[in-house]
Write a protein that holds these residues in place. Structure first.
Motif, PDB file in Angstrom:
ATOM      1  N   HIS A  77      -8.105   1.063   3.539  1.00  0.00           N
ATOM      2  CA  HIS A  77      -7.896  -0.536   3.147  1.00  0.00           C
ATOM      3  C   HIS A  77      -8.718  -1.304   3.968  1.00  0.00           C
ATOM      4  O   HIS A  77      -9.252  -2.338   3.440  1.00  0.00           O
ATOM      5  CB  HIS A  77      -6.292  -0.691   2.983  1.00  0.00           C
ATOM      6  CG  HIS A  77      -5.756  -0.062   2.018  1.00  0.00           C
ATOM      7  ND1 HIS A  77      -5.951  -0.512   0.720  1.00  0.00           N
ATOM      8  CD2 HIS A  77      -5.077   0.949   1.881  1.00  0.00           C
ATOM      9  CE1 HIS A  77      -4.997   0.284  -0.192  1.00  0.00           C
ATOM     10  NE2 HIS A  77      -4.482   1.024   0.559  1.00  0.00           N
ATOM     11  N   TYR A  78      -8.814  -1.174   5.050  1.00  0.00           N
ATOM     12  CA  TYR A  78      -9.537  -2.052   6.286  1.00  0.00           C
ATOM     13  C   TYR A  78     -11.064  -1.991   6.158  1.00  0.00           C
ATOM     14  O   TYR A  78     -11.691  -2.783   6.395  1.00  0.00           O
ATOM     15  CB  TYR A  78      -9.038  -1.686   7.707  1.00  0.00           C
ATOM     16  CG  TYR A  78      -7.868  -2.091   8.328  1.00  0.00           C
ATOM     17  CD1 TYR A  78      -6.732  -2.651   7.410  1.00  0.00           C
ATOM     18  CD2 TYR A  78      -7.457  -1.753   9.415  1.00  0.00           C
ATOM     19  CE1 TYR A  78      -5.709  -2.887   7.875  1.00  0.00           C
ATOM     20  CE2 TYR A  78      -6.313  -1.971  10.075  1.00  0.00           C
ATOM     21  CZ  TYR A  78      -5.275  -2.553   9.260  1.00  0.00           C
ATOM     22  OH  TYR A  78      -4.180  -2.772  10.042  1.00  0.00           O
ATOM     23  N   TRP A  87       0.960  -1.159  -0.143  1.00  0.00           N
ATOM     24  CA  TRP A  87       0.012   0.120   0.030  1.00  0.00           C
ATOM     25  C   TRP A  87       0.959   1.015  -0.012  1.00  0.00           C
ATOM     26  O   TRP A  87       0.250   2.413  -0.265  1.00  0.00           O
ATOM     27  CB  TRP A  87      -0.970  -0.020   1.213  1.00  0.00           C
ATOM     28  CG  TRP A  87      -1.963  -1.099   1.208  1.00  0.00           C
ATOM     29  CD1 TRP A  87      -2.435  -1.807   0.076  1.00  0.00           C
ATOM     30  CD2 TRP A  87      -2.666  -1.572   2.317  1.00  0.00           C
ATOM     31  NE1 TRP A  87      -3.383  -2.895   0.436  1.00  0.00           N
ATOM     32  CE2 TRP A  87      -3.322  -2.668   1.968  1.00  0.00           C
ATOM     33  CE3 TRP A  87      -2.680  -1.267   3.745  1.00  0.00           C
ATOM     34  CZ2 TRP A  87      -4.166  -3.085   2.726  1.00  0.00           C
ATOM     35  CZ3 TRP A  87      -3.151  -2.044   4.819  1.00  0.00           C
ATOM     36  CH2 TRP A  87      -4.305  -3.108   4.288  1.00  0.00           C
TER      37      TRP A  87
END
Length: 178
Positions: free
Chosen positions: A167-168, A25
Motif C-alpha cells: 500500500h505504501y 486494509w
C-alpha cells in the motif's frame, strides 16, 4: 515535542490515522499502550507483557542512516544484534554511513527520534528512503513496531508488513550477511 501519541497530530500521518488504514486494509494487529520507549533498554522493560506464550517474536532496533551521497536508509535489526556501521555500509555497498539528524528524520520519515519504525515508510517511500530488514524477521511469528509514536507498539506478521508496504509503495531489502 516528544515522540509520544500526545503529539501525533503534529506528524504528517498520525498514529491513529495509520491504525485506521490498517483496519481499512484488513491488517490483523495487536496494539499495546505503554510508557514512551526511546531505547532498546527501555523496550526490554515492557516487552514481556506484549508477547503471547509460545510466540517467536522479532524485537527490533531501528536505525535511520545516511551515506556519503546523502541517500537515506532505514535499517531494522534484531534488537540484540551488534552493529558496525562500517561493516553495514560494506555489506550494502555504500560508504560513509552515519546517523541522520532529527530534522531529516521528520522530513524523510515523518517521525521523531524514539519512534523510528518500518511503519514510518508510509512517508519514507515517497521520500526515497531505502528500507533494509534483518533476515531474522523471516523466522518470527510476529514483528513488533512503533506505529509512528513511541508509547504504542503493534504486533503484526511479516506477511501483513508486506501488505502494508504494498500500500505504501515500499519494498523490503533483506540485509545481506555481515
Amino acid at each position: 515535542m516528544d515522540a509520544s501519541s500526545a503529539f501525533q497530530d503534529s506528524l504528517p500521518v498520525s498514529s491513529d490515522a495509520l491504525l485506521a488504514l490498517f483496519q481499512e486494509w484488513g491488517i490483523d494487529y495487536r496494539l499495546f499502550h505503554h510508557v514512551p520507549l526511546r531505547t532498546v533498554a527501555d523496550a526490554k522493560e515492557v516487552e514481556r507483557d506484549m508477547m503471547a506464550e509460545g510466540e517467536t517474536a522479532f524485537l527490533t532496533k531501528n536505525l535511520y542512516l545516511r551515506d556519503r551521497k546523502k541517500r537515506n536508509y532505514l535499517v531494522t535489526l534484531d534488537q540484540d544484534r551488534d552493529v558496525d556501521l562500517k561493516a553495514l555500509g560494506k555489506a550494502l555497498g555504500v560508504g560513509g554511513l552515519s546517523f541522520g539528524s532529527a530534522d531529516r528524520l521528520l522530513e524523510n520519515l515523518g517521525i521523531r527520534p524514539g519512534a523510528v519504525s518500518p511503519l514510518s515508510m508510509i512517508n519514507g517511500a515517497k521520500a526515497g528512503v531505502t528500507f533494509i530488514l534483518d533476515q531474522a524477521a523471516r523466522d518470527a511469528d510476529v514483528l513488533f513496531f512503533h506505529p509512528l509514536v513511541n508509547d504504542r507498539t503493534v504486533a503484526i506478521t511479516l506477511a501483513d508488513l508486506e501488505v502494508i508496504f504494498g500500500h505504501y509503495g515500499a519494498e523490503i531489502t533483506w540485509l545481506p550477511d555481515l
